[in-house]
Each structure stands twice: as C-alpha cells, then as structure tokens.
Motif scaffolding. Structure first.
Motif, mmCIF file in Angstrom:
data_model
loop_
_atom_site.group_PDB
_atom_site.id
_atom_site.type_symbol
_atom_site.label_atom_id
_atom_site.label_comp_id
_atom_site.label_asym_id
_atom_site.label_seq_id
_atom_site.Cartn_x
_atom_site.Cartn_y
_atom_site.Cartn_z
ATOM 1 N N VAL A 24 0.843 -1.202 0.000
ATOM 2 C CA VAL A 24 0.000 0.000 0.000
ATOM 3 C C VAL A 24 0.875 1.248 0.000
ATOM 4 C CG1 VAL A 24 -1.733 1.301 1.292
ATOM 5 C CG2 VAL A 24 -1.902 -1.192 1.132
ATOM 6 N N ARG A 25 1.922 1.217 0.777
ATOM 7 C CA ARG A 25 2.839 2.367 0.823
ATOM 8 C C ARG A 25 3.475 2.615 -0.545
ATOM 9 N NH1 ARG A 25 7.661 2.780 5.349
ATOM 10 N NH2 ARG A 25 8.043 5.039 5.186
ATOM 11 N N THR A 26 3.932 1.544 -1.192
ATOM 12 C CA THR A 26 4.525 1.682 -2.520
ATOM 13 C C THR A 26 3.491 2.131 -3.533
ATOM 14 O OG1 THR A 26 6.098 -0.067 -1.988
ATOM 15 C CG2 THR A 26 5.815 0.467 -4.311
ATOM 16 N N TRP A 27 2.294 1.563 -3.433
ATOM 17 C CA TRP A 27 1.201 1.946 -4.339
ATOM 18 C C TRP A 27 0.900 3.438 -4.226
ATOM 19 C CZ3 TRP A 27 -4.613 0.666 -3.219
ATOM 20 C CH2 TRP A 27 -5.405 1.128 -4.279
ATOM 21 N N SER A 28 0.791 3.931 -3.003
ATOM 22 C CA SER A 28 0.448 5.344 -2.828
ATOM 23 C C SER A 28 1.528 6.245 -3.418
ATOM 24 C CB SER A 28 0.243 5.652 -1.344
ATOM 25 O OG SER A 28 1.453 5.548 -0.614
ATOM 26 N N SER A 29 2.785 5.860 -3.252
ATOM 27 C CA SER A 29 3.886 6.651 -3.792
ATOM 28 C C SER A 29 3.905 6.623 -5.318
ATOM 29 C CB SER A 29 5.208 6.128 -3.234
ATOM 30 O OG SER A 29 6.317 6.791 -3.814
ATOM 31 N N LEU A 30 3.709 5.430 -5.889
ATOM 32 C CA LEU A 30 3.715 5.305 -7.351
ATOM 33 C C LEU A 30 2.506 5.995 -7.972
ATOM 34 C CD1 LEU A 30 4.813 1.569 -7.696
ATOM 35 C CD2 LEU A 30 6.182 3.584 -8.260
ATOM 36 N N ALA A 31 1.355 5.899 -7.318
ATOM 37 C CA ALA A 31 0.154 6.561 -7.841
ATOM 38 C C ALA A 31 0.345 8.073 -7.864
ATOM 39 C CB ALA A 31 -1.060 6.189 -6.993
ATOM 40 N N LEU A 32 0.939 8.611 -6.814
ATOM 41 C CA LEU A 32 1.188 10.052 -6.765
ATOM 42 C C LEU A 32 2.135 10.468 -7.881
ATOM 43 C CD1 LEU A 32 0.819 12.750 -5.297
ATOM 44 C CD2 LEU A 32 2.761 12.130 -3.849
ATOM 45 N N ALA A 33 3.196 9.698 -8.084
ATOM 46 C CA ALA A 33 4.155 10.021 -9.140
ATOM 47 C C ALA A 33 3.507 9.931 -10.515
ATOM 48 C CB ALA A 33 5.357 9.086 -9.057
ATOM 49 N N SER A 34 2.692 8.912 -10.732
ATOM 50 C CA SER A 34 2.027 8.738 -12.019
ATOM 51 C C SER A 34 1.055 9.869 -12.304
ATOM 52 C CB SER A 34 1.294 7.388 -12.042
ATOM 53 O OG SER A 34 0.673 7.177 -13.285
ATOM 54 N N LEU A 35 0.279 10.250 -11.302
ATOM 55 C CA LEU A 35 -0.658 11.363 -11.486
ATOM 56 C C LEU A 35 0.098 12.680 -11.664
ATOM 57 C CD1 LEU A 35 -3.382 10.394 -8.863
ATOM 58 C CD2 LEU A 35 -3.669 10.487 -11.349
ATOM 59 N N GLY A 36 1.239 12.818 -11.030
ATOM 60 C CA GLY A 36 2.046 14.020 -11.225
ATOM 61 C C GLY A 36 2.525 14.148 -12.659
ATOM 62 N N ARG A 37 2.967 13.025 -13.235
ATOM 63 C CA ARG A 37 3.414 13.060 -14.636
ATOM 64 C C ARG A 37 2.262 13.327 -15.589
ATOM 65 N NH1 ARG A 37 6.324 8.553 -12.719
ATOM 66 N NH2 ARG A 37 4.768 7.133 -13.605
ATOM 67 N N ALA A 38 1.088 12.816 -15.258
ATOM 68 C CA ALA A 38 -0.055 12.926 -16.173
ATOM 69 C C ALA A 38 -0.933 14.136 -15.896
ATOM 70 C CB ALA A 38 -0.906 11.658 -16.069
ATOM 71 N N ARG A 39 -0.640 14.895 -14.840
ATOM 72 C CA ARG A 39 -1.553 15.942 -14.390
ATOM 73 C C ARG A 39 -1.951 16.914 -15.492
ATOM 74 N NH1 ARG A 39 -0.969 21.025 -12.860
ATOM 75 N NH2 ARG A 39 1.304 20.916 -12.940
ATOM 76 N N GLU A 40 -0.977 17.490 -16.180
ATOM 77 C CA GLU A 40 -1.304 18.501 -17.187
ATOM 78 C C GLU A 40 -2.068 17.890 -18.357
ATOM 79 O OE1 GLU A 40 2.132 20.645 -18.348
ATOM 80 O OE2 GLU A 40 2.426 21.585 -16.385
ATOM 81 N N ASP A 41 -1.717 16.670 -18.743
ATOM 82 C CA ASP A 41 -2.424 16.015 -19.836
ATOM 83 C C ASP A 41 -3.871 15.736 -19.460
ATOM 84 O OD1 ASP A 41 -0.278 16.015 -21.555
ATOM 85 O OD2 ASP A 41 0.444 14.052 -20.922
ATOM 86 N N ILE A 42 -4.096 15.287 -18.230
ATOM 87 C CA ILE A 42 -5.469 15.015 -17.785
ATOM 88 C C ILE A 42 -6.246 16.318 -17.669
ATOM 89 C CG2 ILE A 42 -6.868 14.086 -15.913
ATOM 90 C CD1 ILE A 42 -4.652 12.067 -15.380
ATOM 91 N N ASP A 43 -5.618 17.360 -17.139
ATOM 92 C CA ASP A 43 -6.277 18.672 -17.105
ATOM 93 C C ASP A 43 -6.727 19.091 -18.497
ATOM 94 O OD1 ASP A 43 -6.050 19.072 -14.380
ATOM 95 O OD2 ASP A 43 -4.258 20.337 -14.508
ATOM 96 N N ALA A 44 -5.895 18.814 -19.487
ATOM 97 C CA ALA A 44 -6.154 19.289 -20.849
ATOM 98 C C ALA A 44 -7.342 18.603 -21.506
ATOM 99 C CB ALA A 44 -4.909 19.094 -21.716
ATOM 100 N N ILE A 45 -7.720 17.391 -21.067
ATOM 101 C CA ILE A 45 -8.861 16.711 -21.686
ATOM 102 C C ILE A 45 -10.087 16.731 -20.781
ATOM 103 C CG2 ILE A 45 -7.375 15.224 -23.075
ATOM 104 C CD1 ILE A 45 -8.114 12.932 -21.117
ATOM 105 N N ASN A 46 -10.065 17.587 -19.763
ATOM 106 C CA ASN A 46 -11.165 17.685 -18.798
ATOM 107 C C ASN A 46 -12.380 18.340 -19.457
ATOM 108 O OD1 ASN A 46 -11.566 19.536 -15.671
ATOM 109 N ND2 ASN A 46 -12.826 17.959 -16.566
ATOM 110 N N VAL A 47 -13.406 17.552 -19.726
ATOM 111 C CA VAL A 47 -14.611 18.049 -20.399
ATOM 112 C C VAL A 47 -15.841 17.916 -19.511
ATOM 113 C CG1 VAL A 47 -16.187 17.649 -22.338
ATOM 114 C CG2 VAL A 47 -13.720 17.549 -22.692
ATOM 115 N N TYR A 48 -15.961 16.815 -18.805
ATOM 116 C CA TYR A 48 -17.192 16.523 -18.072
ATOM 117 C C TYR A 48 -16.879 16.279 -16.593
ATOM 118 C CZ TYR A 48 -21.651 14.383 -16.864
ATOM 119 O OH TYR A 48 -22.864 14.115 -16.281
ATOM 120 N N PRO A 49 -17.725 16.750 -15.647
ATOM 121 C CA PRO A 49 -18.964 17.488 -15.857
ATOM 122 C C PRO A 49 -18.767 18.969 -16.153
ATOM 123 C CG PRO A 49 -18.611 17.156 -13.519
ATOM 124 C CD PRO A 49 -17.515 16.402 -14.222
ATOM 125 N N VAL A 50 -17.578 19.523 -15.885
ATOM 126 C CA VAL A 50 -17.286 20.921 -16.166
ATOM 127 C C VAL A 50 -15.921 21.002 -16.827
ATOM 128 C CG1 VAL A 50 -16.913 23.214 -15.189
ATOM 129 C CG2 VAL A 50 -18.592 21.685 -14.142
#
Length: 547
Positions: A13-39
């Motif tokens: 769980v500790r490793t998962w939480s760290s890897l998930a944070l790193a993965s979302l950090g790398r993808a953050r701007e890309d995910i922001d850019a395709i944010n359509v729904y609900p707003v």
C-alpha cells in the motif's frame, strides 16, 4: 526505476500510494487538458494529484509509526490510512470519487482476520472483492451516476478483476487492462466526450492509479502512454469543449462531521440545489461536493446537518466559456472566517480559504487555493493583519510557478469585501490592484469580541466576560452589553465620516442588534447606507466596516 514486487501488505500500500502520486504528477497537465465533463474547468488532473498527495502523506505517517508492541504496520491500518487521507484531502468531483473508491477498498482490505469472507479469502480474491466494493460504493456516493465516466471505468476494472483467479499482481493487471479498455469506450457513452473527441479525464486518472497498483504488486512498470488511457486514435479537438452544457457557477466542497440520518437529509437538500453531488465517507466524517448557483445555501445546509469545515468555494462559470486547459486571466483568493462569509465571497467570484479561531491557514493552504483558481494573475486578500506574511509567502510561491500575484493588505473581512466590490477582472492588473488596495484602505474596520480574562488594553483594564469594541485593531470601548458596545463603536467610527456601513453578524447575535444599529445610522446619518450580512459559524460576534 523498477520496484521490488510485494505481497498484498502494508508495504504494498505504501509503494502503491507513492507510485500513484508520481504517475498522477506526470499525467496531471495532460489530464487537465482533456477535462470536459462534468465541467470543462481544466483541473481534473490537478484535483486527483492533490487528493493522492494527501492520501500518500497519511500512509507515510501510518507506516512510520508502527504499533508499540514491535509488530509491523498491518495491511488494514495502511489501507485505512490511505482511504482517510484521500477523504480529508479530496479535491473536486474526481478526487471525491477517488476517495470513495479507496474507502470501498478499505471496507474489505481493512477488516481483521476473524471476519469471514474477507481476510479468510486468498489475497488475490480479496483484492478483487475490494475493487468490486470500491466501484459499488462510488456509485452509491454519486447522486446521479452517469455512464462513460470514472464510475464506468471503476466498475469495468472490478469485473475484470473478479474474472481472474490468481495472485494479487494478476488481479491488479486484469483490473488495469479492464479499466483501459473501458476508458477507450467512454467517448461513445457520453455525448460531451464524443463531441470533444476525448476520453473521460477522471477515468484517465483512475487508470494511472490502477497501473500504479499493478506496478507495486508486480515490480513492473505499465506501458507509457502520451496521455494515460487515451487511445491515440481519438484526437483532441480544442474547439469542442465550448459545446458542453451550461450549469451551476460554483463548486462547493467541505468536510462534515455529522450522523448518517443528517447526511441522508443533506443529500436530498443539496440534490435540489444543484448537480454533480457526491457525498463520501462514513463513521461520522464526510466529504461533501456539489455544483450550485447559491454556494451560501449549500454551506448553510451543511451547518444544519452538522459541523462543516475546510470549506472551499470555487467559481468556474467563466472557465466553461474559455474552454479546455486555458487559465483564467485573473482570480481573487480570499481568507475568510465564517461559513456565511465564505459563501458571500464565493458569490463575488473569489476562491476562498477558510480560517477558524486558533487555526489560521498555512502557506500551503493559500498556494493550494491559487492553484485551484487556475489563473495567470491572482490577487490575495489575507483579511487579517497576522496573515500578511503568510499571504506574501504564498504569493512568492505563486510567482515561482509562473503566476503574477499581488497581496492586498486587508486586515479584516470587511476590508476584503470592500476590495472585492471594486474588483475589475477585465481591467489591467496594476489598476485593479491599486483600486482594490485603495478601497480596502478607505474602509475603517471594527470588531466586537468577548474578553477571556482580566487584562490591560488601550482602553483600560477589562475583566473576563467584558465586551470589547475594537477599532482598526485596537480596543476602543469596554462594555458589559453587546448592543450598547456595538453602538458606541459605530458612533466613534462614523465620527470621522462615511458613506456606507457594513455589518457582519456572528451566528449567536440576534437580528435585533442589526435592527438597532441600522436605526441608529438611519436616524443620525441620513446620507449613510447600511448593508447587513450573516457571517455564519466561526465568525466574530460582529464586524463593522465604514467606508
């Protein structure tokens, strides 16, 4: 860097939480850019990252403090910490759903060995059941579930996991693959996504989180993708986001301490006020998220249900029109003490940061609000002389991140209201800052407080229980009666002139006090107008502004 594989335990769980944070950090701007729904407010990636950051921080704290008997931290404790950290730090619609997904997993993985049908199962089966419980609980938390969203991806992941008999790593891989396949189908399930030519942003984030789970359990990294979960065959059309439907102008989110019955009634009331309602949590602590046109009513509903705190109100109506990924030109971030004041400032377009007696916001809290405001230029209103240094530090951090920032040295909420009244987001930044600073500086502020002990003041010696009338931060009047002291303070403040009196009443102050002060102004100062507001819970007994 490859990670060592883990069994399904606290370290996983500790490793998962760290890897998930790193993965979302790398993808953050890309995910922001395709944010359509609900707003289409370009913040889904950021909200998921901040939620995961809070969750990972709590897991680290739990794993760093093992039980005193020398035994290692248990899986149950780690996964419950992961869920609790996400709940208390959830941001936005997607972050709130992620928090509930983790809570659903904790309902299964956080049980003790003596509970039949949970810990007694093999670890792979138990993980599959946890993913199923996660999807079910997320659907239950959303007032009106919509297919083609993060929920759909979560359910597909759970079904794929249940179809596999094997160790946790195999189950996690099946969930990850099932989520990716479901994500590819989301443009055909939700019209807004189809028009924009994108997959669901929240689903993208969930794919990243599940990929991190598989990596933590297998020691192998998922395949890299330009935007996690987005099929290359689906192009992004930048003009399409302007087509999404209209809706409420504000996002309101807060933590709430309340019982189950009160939360059930709250759900019904908030559902009638707006949309995108998600209420997650349990055991007396909840995270409430809703989009409304009347943020004050949403906060008041929370007050009636229990004790809301960490209230965040974000105005995103203008962001819908600007389209995906584009920052607002200018935003205001205001520190407020009192739920009613938070709603009032939110209605004026400010991103609010709550302050409670004895719990001032930190630099991190203000920086977080600046990021949520998602603007090129930000004006900060500390509304407290003691918070000027905190606001200045937050402005410095904002500048380091490429945001033009200025601090208006407001020393009271009434000065902040005066500054907001003249705020012109369409004018030049420098002119706007000058106008807001001038309006705040031209507003004298008064406050009523109750002395906690005998002490010396600038107006003499006060006793515990005395009513203190402060003007511009200094005690000017000491009295025994709230109404008489308030009128004496107002009389002194109007002695140097004024055109407008603002009264902000605390939660325990009767309306009769406002009527008395309004009558005093009306009878003795014909050219002066009066406006009255309710400050709500945690606000001072009375604030007075004269401008």
């Amino acid at each position: 860097m490859p990670h060592e594989p883990h069994t399904l335990d606290a370290e996983a769980v500790r490793t998962w939480s760290s890897l998930a944070l790193a993965s979302l950090g790398r993808a953050r701007e890309d995910i922001d850019a395709i944010n359509v729904y609900p707003v289409a407010d370009a913040d889904t990636g950021t909200n998921l990252y901040l939620t995961a950051e809070s969750a990972a921080r709590e897991v680290e704290a739990a794993c760093a403090a093992p039980p005193g008997d020398g035994t290692p931290v248990s899986l149950a404790r780690a996964v419950r910490a992961y869920a609790h950290g996400a709940l208390t730090g959830a941001r936005g619609n997607s972050g709130t759903i992620l928090a509930q997904l983790l809570r659903g997993m904790a309902d299964v993985l956080g049980t003790d060995a003596e509970h039949p049908g949970t810990a007694a199962d093999g670890p792979g089966t138990r993980l599959a059941h946890a993913l199923t419980r996660a999807a079910d609980s997320a659907y239950e938390a959303v007032a009106h579930p919509v297919e083609g969203t993060m929920l759909t991806v979560a359910r597909a992941a759970a079904r794929a996991a249940e179809a596999v008999a094997g160790p946790p790593a195999a189950v996690a891989r099946a969930a990850y693959d099932g989520a990716r396949a479901a994500l590819e189908r989301t443009p055909g399930q939700l019209a807004e996504l189809g028009r924009a030519g994108v997959v669901d942003a929240g689903g993208c984030g969930l794919v990243a989180v599940l990929g991190a789970l598989w990596q933590a359990l297998s020691g192998r990294a998922p395949e890299a993708e330009p935007v996690p979960g987005r099929p290359a065959a689906v192009p992004v059309r930048p003009d399409a986001c302007a087509q999404e439907h209209g809706g409420p102008a504000f996002e309101v989110i807060y933590l709430l301490e309340a019982g189950d019955a009160a939360v059930a009634a709250l759900r019904e009331r908030l559902d009638a006020l707006g949309d995108s309602l998600v209420v997650v949590g349990g055991d007396g602590l909840w995270n409430v998220h809703v989009h409304v046109d009347d943020p004050g009513a949403a906060v008041e509903a929370g007050i009636e249900a229990g004790r809301p705190y960490r209230i965040r109100i974000t105005h995103f109506g203008d962001q819908r029109q600007r389209g995906r990924g584009e920052r607002a030109q200018r935003a205001v971030v205001a520190v407020v003490q009192g739920e009613g004041l938070a709603g009032l400032c939110g209605e004026a377009g400010a991103t609010t940061v709550p302050a409670r007696p004895g719990q001032p916001p930190s630099v991190e809290d203000l920086v977080d609000a600046v990021r949520r405001a998602h603007a090129r230029e930000v004006v900060l209103l500390p509304n407290d002389a003691e918070l000027r240094a905190v606001a200045a530090a937050a402005a410095g951090q904002a500048r380091a991140e490429g945001v033009r920032a200025a601090v208006i040295p407001t020393r009271s909420a009434v000065q902040g209201l005066a500054a907001l009244a003249v705020h012109d987001p369409e004018g030049s930044f420098d002119e706007d800052v000058v106008a807001m600073t001038s309006a705040a500086g031209a507003t004298r502020y008064g406050e009523l407080a109750v002395a906690e002990s005998r002490s010396f003041t600038s107006a003499g010696i006060c006793q515990a229980g005395d009513v203190l009338g402060l003007i511009d931060g200094d005690v000017a009047v000491i009295g025994a009666d709230l109404a008489a002291t308030a009128q004496a303070v107002l009389q002194r403040m109007l002695g140097s002139g004024g055109e407008l009196v603002t009264l902000v009443l605390g939660p325990e102050v009767p309306d009769a006090l406002a009527h008395r002060l309004e009558a005093y102004v009306r009878d003795g100062h014909l050219a002066v107008d009066t406006v009255t507001y309710r400050g709500g819970r945690h606000s001072a007994p009375l604030l007075i502004g004269v401008e």
